[in-house]
Design an enzyme around this catalytic site. Structure first.
Site, PDB file in Angstrom:
ATOM      1  CB  ALA A  35      -0.969   0.001   1.173  1.00 52.68           C
ATOM      2  CG  HIS A  37       2.396   6.154   1.817  1.00 54.01           C
ATOM      3  ND1 HIS A  37       3.586   6.587   2.366  1.00 54.01           N
ATOM      4  CD2 HIS A  37       1.824   5.350   2.764  1.00 54.01           C
ATOM      5  CE1 HIS A  37       3.710   6.104   3.592  1.00 54.01           C
ATOM      6  NE2 HIS A  37       2.662   5.328   3.862  1.00 54.01           N
ATOM      7  CG  HIS A  40       5.829   2.845   1.897  1.00 53.33           C
ATOM      8  ND1 HIS A  40       4.489   3.096   1.781  1.00 53.33           N
ATOM      9  CD2 HIS A  40       5.966   2.082   3.003  1.00 53.33           C
ATOM     10  CE1 HIS A  40       3.841   2.511   2.769  1.00 53.33           C
ATOM     11  NE2 HIS A  40       4.709   1.884   3.537  1.00 53.33           N
TER      12      HIS A  40
HETATM   13  P1  AMP Z   1       4.805  -0.061   6.587  1.00 62.05           P
HETATM   14  O1  AMP Z   1       4.531  -0.477   5.193  1.00 62.05           O
HETATM   15  O2  AMP Z   1       3.758   0.831   7.171  1.00 62.05           O
HETATM   16  O3  AMP Z   1       5.203  -1.208   7.483  1.00 62.05           O
HETATM   17  O4  AMP Z   1       6.088   0.873   6.521  1.00 62.05           O
HETATM   18  C1  AMP Z   1       7.263   0.427   5.905  1.00 62.05           C
HETATM   19  C2  AMP Z   1       8.363   1.418   6.183  1.00 62.05           C
HETATM   20  O5  AMP Z   1       7.995   2.701   5.682  1.00 62.05           O
HETATM   21  C3  AMP Z   1       8.622   1.606   7.690  1.00 62.05           C
HETATM   22  O6  AMP Z   1      10.029   1.724   7.911  1.00 62.05           O
HETATM   23  C4  AMP Z   1       7.909   2.893   7.987  1.00 62.05           C
HETATM   24  O7  AMP Z   1       8.440   3.590   9.100  1.00 62.05           O
HETATM   25  C5  AMP Z   1       8.137   3.659   6.700  1.00 62.05           C
HETATM   26  N1  AMP Z   1       7.139   4.721   6.559  1.00 62.05           N
HETATM   27  C6  AMP Z   1       5.798   4.593   6.593  1.00 62.05           C
HETATM   28  N2  AMP Z   1       5.216   5.808   6.471  1.00 62.05           N
HETATM   29  C7  AMP Z   1       6.214   6.714   6.361  1.00 62.05           C
HETATM   30  C8  AMP Z   1       6.264   8.145   6.220  1.00 62.05           C
HETATM   31  N3  AMP Z   1       5.162   8.867   6.169  1.00 62.05           N
HETATM   32  N4  AMP Z   1       7.473   8.724   6.142  1.00 62.05           N
HETATM   33  C9  AMP Z   1       8.624   7.990   6.193  1.00 62.05           C
HETATM   34  N5  AMP Z   1       8.633   6.647   6.323  1.00 62.05           N
HETATM   35  C10 AMP Z   1       7.451   6.024   6.410  1.00 62.05           C
END
Ligand code: AMP
Length: 288
Positions: A35, A37, A40
């Site tokens: 998902a 954005h 990521h």
């Molecule tokens: P997730 O897919 O939510 O598990 O996130 C994967 C990686 O993306 C993790 O290291 C999160 O901390 C990072 N991440 C998610 N949202 C953001 C954001 N808005 N800014 C920077 N890194 C992000």
């Protein structure tokens, strides 16, 4: 634009990484649950800046969701994710099926004491064991030179740093600052759950955290700031606050008054949606 290699197996991932490594190229890993954005993609850009090969993992990890949480509903859009990763110049996407990560008989859990106890760990007791286990597996499966994590999930970043140090995993952990919408809301896959009204309220979380950070940097007491911040969030329409805390930036222990690098962290609900965010506090004259 070359399409990234799609790697569903650990063996395929290891083959690709060993070929790159034999060619002298550093390997960077960006673990995600898809998902995707711009948050990521900021991790992907930082990974690519290392000048080697970039692997992104897409895996919605069931063990970090408790029964009744949003595992089944968690947004999934593989085609869109792959298009974004191709456009971002990723070399490979590791997309293991669940049974490749957790085969029958799987019985090992990585738990990190101390830094995972409070905050998210207190609100979601199952969460960090799931995260620590899957991150350990991903790091050992890929053995990257560097793995990138977002400050958006600040406690997770600290937990990952701890386990990498404790388990002697030969990988650098690099933090990437939180990417936000123009109104300050931290980008998150879960923002897709917000109604239009909730989306209007959501940026108040960042505003409150930023206001608290400024006051704390100026010497205000954490307890007063937490009381005021809680009242402001409730008045804004947040329906439940799991925590609003001021913590040491490394140990995550609560601090009463900020004298070194610290962080203001919160988890708060808007209806059915749980938002988390955090900001640094830099006491005057110091980096934070
Ligand atoms: P997730 O897919 O939510 O598990 O996130 C994967 C990686 O993306 C993790 O290291 C999160 O901390 C990072 N991440 C998610 N949202 C953001 C954001 N808005 N800014 C920077 N890194 C992000």
């Amino acid at each position: 634009m070359t399409a990234p290699a799609i790697l569903p197996s650990v063996a395929g991932l290891r083959d690709a990484v060993s070929i790159w490594r034999a060619g002298g190229l550093p390997v960077a890993l960006v673990p995600t649950m898809g998902a995707l954005h711009e948050g990521h993609l900021a991790l992907v850009h930082a990974a690519r800046a290392h000048g080697g090969r970039t692997v992104v993992s897409l895996f919605v990890n069931p063990t970090q969701f408790a029964p009744g949480e949003d595992f089944a509903l968690y947004p999934r859009d593989e085609a869109d994710d792959l298009a974004k990763l191709a456009a971002a110049g990723v070399d490979a996407v590791f997309m293991p099926p669940t049974e490749a990560v957790y085969p029958p008989g799987f019985a090992t859990t990585v738990t990190v004491d101390g830094v995972s106890a409070g905050l998210e760990g207190a609100a979601r007791p199952h969460f960090f064991a799931g995260v620590a286990t899957v991150v350990t597996k991903l790091l050992l499966q890929c053995l990257p030179d560097v793995a990138l994590f977002g400050e958006k999930d600040y406690q997770q970043l600290i937990v990952v740093r701890r386990l990498v140090a404790d388990l002697d995993i030969p990988c650098r952990i690099e933090a990437v600052p939180t990417v936000r919408a123009a109104d300050g809301l931290a980008l998150s896959s879960r923002n897709a759950y917000l109604s239009a009204d909730e989306r209007r309220i959501a940026p108040r979380l960042f505003q409150v955290l930023s206001g608290m950070a400024a006051a704390l940097a100026g010497g205000a007491a954490a307890a007063d700031q937490i009381a005021d911040g809680t009242a402001t969030l409730e008045a804004a329409g947040f329906t439940r606050i799991d925590y609003l805390a001021v913590c040491d930036a490394e140990t995550l222990e609560a601090v009463d008054r900020v004298s070194g690098p610290a962080r203001v962290l919160a988890a708060a609900w808007l209806g059915e949606t749980r938002l988390i965010d955090n900001v640094p506090v830099s006491p005057a004259g110091r980096a934070g």
